[in-house]
Design a protein around this motif. Sequence first.
Motif: not given
Length: 213
Positions: A29-31, A56-61
């Motif tokens: 999901a992050i990459n 969400r903290v990692a900026g993944v919306g």
Amino acid sequence: MAAALGAALQARDAVVDHVSTLADAEEAAINLPYDVILLDRQVPDGDGLSIVPKLRVAGVGTPVIILTARGDLDDRIGGLDTGADDYLVKPFAMEELLARLRAILRRPGEVRTEVVNFGRLSYDFGCHDILIEGERLELPRREVLVFEALVRRLGRTVPRHALEEAVYGFADDIQSNTLDAHISRLRRKLASVEAGLEIHPVRGIGYLMRPIS
């Protein structure tokens, strides 16, 4: 359930990746640029809901739909408050899940023009139809996905890796020239119907689609 969901979504021209652990889900999901995430709460290494705040903290919306057998009011409220976008209780009908997917992808920030027109050609993003003066151009699923990925960035170079991510899932066996073969066939078919669009390779980067001037 994952196999059944994957098959149903792929039959509707979705590209589907399936992972079975929280660690793999978080990394994917992050990459990778997903349109939506279906997340089961019961996974081998914990509660699926636990990765939503991390994303969400990692900026993944990316929108997240939680799938779970835990349908109590407190569970549903907790899931939404944690950062999920929707919460679907098992057992559920595939038609309801598809309706919720469509609703999420229509939300502000995710809205895309439903139909685009280029001379004699029009493309419907909703049903993935390529029409030449109203007549449907029959193409294999992979070529339609290649076309959509290119037409979304019309006039701009689309990197090869972005095309592969749009067309293939984790489990697909991709040979070195598979993408090129799809694009070659797509190029010939667009030319044969005088679609008014051309595809050019950009050496070392990817491909570019543009209207024929």
